[in-house]
Design a protein around this motif. Structure first.
Motif, PDB file in Angstrom:
ATOM      1  N   ALA A  37      60.271  -9.098 104.214  1.00  0.00           N
ATOM      2  CA  ALA A  37      60.633  -7.815 103.616  1.00  0.00           C
ATOM      3  C   ALA A  37      59.696  -7.491 102.442  1.00  0.00           C
ATOM      4  O   ALA A  37      59.309  -6.339 102.239  1.00  0.00           O
ATOM      5  CB  ALA A  37      62.088  -7.834 103.157  1.00  0.00           C
ATOM      6  N   ASP A  38      59.324  -8.527 101.688  1.00  0.00           N
ATOM      7  CA  ASP A  38      58.368  -8.314 100.599  1.00  0.00           C
ATOM      8  C   ASP A  38      57.004  -7.886 101.133  1.00  0.00           C
ATOM      9  O   ASP A  38      56.362  -7.000 100.572  1.00  0.00           O
ATOM     10  CB  ASP A  38      58.178  -9.613  99.795  1.00  0.00           C
ATOM     11  N   LEU A  39      56.578  -8.541 102.196  1.00  0.00           N
ATOM     12  CA  LEU A  39      55.294  -8.182 102.792  1.00  0.00           C
ATOM     13  C   LEU A  39      55.298  -6.729 103.246  1.00  0.00           C
ATOM     14  O   LEU A  39      54.341  -5.997 103.046  1.00  0.00           O
ATOM     15  CB  LEU A  39      55.003  -9.087 103.999  1.00  0.00           C
ATOM     16  N   ARG A  40      56.392  -6.338 103.866  1.00  0.00           N
ATOM     17  CA  ARG A  40      56.497  -4.957 104.345  1.00  0.00           C
ATOM     18  C   ARG A  40      56.368  -3.981 103.179  1.00  0.00           C
ATOM     19  O   ARG A  40      55.634  -3.004 103.245  1.00  0.00           O
ATOM     20  CB  ARG A  40      57.839  -4.757 105.059  1.00  0.00           C
TER      21      ARG A  40
ATOM     22  N   MET B   1      58.760 -11.731  92.543  1.00  0.00           N
ATOM     23  CA  MET B   1      58.199 -11.184  93.772  1.00  0.00           C
ATOM     24  C   MET B   1      59.218 -10.332  94.514  1.00  0.00           C
ATOM     25  O   MET B   1      58.937  -9.264  94.987  1.00  0.00           O
ATOM     26  CB  MET B   1      57.752 -12.353  94.660  1.00  0.00           C
ATOM     27  N   SER B   2      60.466 -10.837  94.546  1.00  0.00           N
ATOM     28  CA  SER B   2      61.427 -10.149  95.391  1.00  0.00           C
ATOM     29  C   SER B   2      62.212  -9.077  94.643  1.00  0.00           C
ATOM     30  O   SER B   2      63.410  -8.970  94.811  1.00  0.00           O
ATOM     31  CB  SER B   2      62.379 -11.145  96.023  1.00  0.00           C
ATOM     32  N   ASP B   3      61.545  -8.281  93.837  1.00  0.00           N
ATOM     33  CA  ASP B   3      62.294  -7.178  93.248  1.00  0.00           C
ATOM     34  C   ASP B   3      62.362  -6.010  94.225  1.00  0.00           C
ATOM     35  O   ASP B   3      62.973  -5.001  93.935  1.00  0.00           O
ATOM     36  CB  ASP B   3      61.715  -6.757  91.905  1.00  0.00           C
ATOM     37  N   HIS B   4      61.735  -6.181  95.394  1.00  0.00           N
ATOM     38  CA  HIS B   4      61.805  -5.095  96.367  1.00  0.00           C
ATOM     39  C   HIS B   4      63.251  -4.859  96.789  1.00  0.00           C
ATOM     40  O   HIS B   4      63.651  -3.730  97.044  1.00  0.00           O
ATOM     41  CB  HIS B   4      60.929  -5.396  97.583  1.00  0.00           C
ATOM     42  N   ALA B   5      64.054  -5.929  96.852  1.00  0.00           N
ATOM     43  CA  ALA B   5      65.450  -5.776  97.258  1.00  0.00           C
ATOM     44  C   ALA B   5      66.201  -4.915  96.246  1.00  0.00           C
ATOM     45  O   ALA B   5      66.995  -4.058  96.616  1.00  0.00           O
ATOM     46  CB  ALA B   5      66.113  -7.145  97.399  1.00  0.00           C
ATOM     47  N   ALA B   6      65.897  -5.128  94.972  1.00  0.00           N
ATOM     48  CA  ALA B   6      66.537  -4.331  93.920  1.00  0.00           C
ATOM     49  C   ALA B   6      66.113  -2.869  94.038  1.00  0.00           C
ATOM     50  O   ALA B   6      66.926  -1.961  93.896  1.00  0.00           O
ATOM     51  CB  ALA B   6      66.165  -4.891  92.557  1.00  0.00           C
TER      52      ALA B   6
END
Lengths: 189, 316
Positions: A37-40, B1-6
């Protein structure tokens, strides 16, 4: 410079329909599923920023080339070059040549997928989504109907929307709850 | 890195609020300001917009003549209920991957080489059959029994404390105490990998004490020995990659890997010399794409690859 509206339209009508194929490509070529999901997201940012300077004529080829470059750069950075990357570079040329068949996915099939996606939601969450999206009730009306607070309805709605959107775009429909949650360990098997 | 979920959650929240009757010009301005903040916000928003429009379009298609107008009353496990059984089986047969062979006593489910099928049982249990597999199932009032006659299957067992769920694989008996696991049978060897919950593995004749294994463990049982290898859950999931049509190898020897690939294909890989067989490979591969696998060996390792009828010969 491409104007903002045209850029958004391009992204919605040309890039987004590629997501199911793109996710298959990423899943096939990147072992750590929790990072996909991060890569996307990273890829979408690059595509959008690149699109500002000028829209590509062949969006599909453009998107997959960018995806491949992103994976290669990541792999080099993490020193985990695996041989499957080599494999897919060859497959990629073929994919580019053929126009994506997923665009013509029959509405029936999508409808069925929506049904499955709804069925997969937790019961209360499903109820909220159906009442709001399909029956068009407002948040307050839903809260009244179900006898819960508006906060709860909003929370359920956000979770349901994320799961359903992900599922409709070819994902597993499993969403980590809460932004601070650790990356899901047991993703879709 | 995973702030995309937020960010994604934020975008969805905006989208949900935008549909509310009270949405104002000020709200819209606030949204636009948020979108201007970064490309990350913008693309997350566009993705939500796209997906949610799709849901809306379908929802409007669906409501006027939907066969079941009130989905909220439908139980979530609907797809696996008995009514759906015939339809799913028919669909699977249509794909040529699953055959339902009538027996006098038990229902048998068979996949061919390269086949892959999911079978819902009447109790809500789901069995996923890998290549070249045969299982029989018998659901009784007091016990649920499945025989793995050959091949490999993954089980998601519906909980029912009053009816134990038992899988027989050759000389081994696997009693389910939890939910998700796979059983694979290679001649005399039985391999059980547990993705979730607990299972008990024992000999049918019960000469030795049973082995209880939990999530993330793999049991390799041979006539003379039972070995438990506690692996990480990631490893178990990697072993279950066949469910996605993939094979995953982590530093496997080419000898082992080709054997695995051969399970899924009529055409077979033959590794001709020990140097080549000892090469270690890592990666994931489409199980049925044997030609791509062979091509890869040539490209990545410079091996000789020669097709010879139903065989692909590999040598260094």
């Amino acid at each position: 410079m491409v104007d903002a509206q045209r850029l958004d339209d391009w992204f919605l009508s040309e890039v987004m329909p590629l997501e199911p194929a793109l996710m298959r490509f990423l899943r096939r070529n990147w072992r750590n599923t929790s990072e996909i999901a991060d890569l996307r997201q990273e890829l979408y940012m690059k595509l959008y920023d690149a699109g500002r300077a000028g829209l590509p004529t062949q969006t599909r080829a453009f998107v997959f080339r960018a995806a491949r470059n992103l994976l290669i750069n990541r792999a080099l950075r993490e020193q985990v070059v695996s041989i499957e990357l080599v494999a897919d570079l060859e497959a990629l040329d073929v994919a580019d040549a053929s126009a994506g068949p997923e665009r013509q996915t029959a509405a029936r099939q999508e409808l069925r997928r929506l049904q499955v996606g709804l069925d997969r939601l937790p019961p209360r969450c499903r109820e909220v989504v159906v009442l709001r999206r399909i029956e068009g009730l407002s948040q307050r009306e839903v809260a009244g109907r179900l006898g819960v607070g508006e906060d709860t309805v909003e929370k359920q709605m956000v979770y349901g929307m994320r799961a359903l959107i992900d599922f409709m775009l070819g994902g597993s429909g499993k969403i980590r709850r809460g932004p601070a949650a650790r990356p899901a360990k047991a993703g879709e098997l | 890195m995973s702030d995309h979920a937020a960010i994604e959650e934020h975008a969805v929240l905006w989208r949900a609020r935008q549909e509310e009757p009270g949405w104002s010009a000020d709200d819209q301005a606030a949204l636009e300001a948020w979108l201007e903040e970064s490309t990350a916000h913008r693309v997350a928003w566009l993705r939500v917009e796209y997906g949610w429009r799709k849901v809306g379009r379908l929802a409007s298609l669906r409501s006027p003549n939907a066969p079941a107008a009130e989905p909220q009353r439908r139980p979530p496990a609907r797809l696996w209920r008995p009514a759906a059984l015939a339809a799913s089986l028919a669909a699977a047969v249509g794909l040529g991957s699953l055959a339902l062979t009538g027996g006098f006593l038990h229902k048998a489910y068979v996949t061919e080489v390269g086949g892959h099928a999911t079978v819902p049982l009447a109790d809500g249990t789901k069995i996923e059959l890998n290549t070249d597999t045969k299982v029989r199932a018998d659901l009784e009032k007091t016990q649920r029994t499945v025989w793995l006659d050959r091949g490999e299957a993954y089980f998601e067992v519906a909980h029912d404390a009053s009816r134990p769920f038992v899988v027989y694989a050759g000389e081994r008996k696997v009693t389910v105490l939890g939910t998700k696991f796979s059983v694979r049978r290679d001649h005399n060897r039985v391999i059980v990998a547990v993705a979730d919950g607990r299972v008990r593995v024992e000999e049918v004749k019960q000469k030795k004490p049973p082995t209880v294994v939990t999530r993330g463990d793999t049991v390799i049982a041979e006539p003379a020995a039972t070995l438990v290898t506690p692996k990480s859950i990631e490893r178990v999931e990697s072993e279950l990659a066949w469910r996605r049509g993939l094979l995953e190898f982590d530093k496997a020897t080419l000898g082992d890997a080709t054997e695995e690939v051969n399970r899924y294909n009529r055409k077979k890989l033959v590794v001709e010399d020990p140097q080549a067989a000892a090469i270690r490979i890592t990666g994931s591969f489409e199980a049925e794409n044997i030609d791509a696998f062979a091509r890869l060996l040539r490209q990545a390792f410079g091996l000789n690859v020669q097709e010879d009828g139903d065989e692909i010969r590999i040598s260094s």
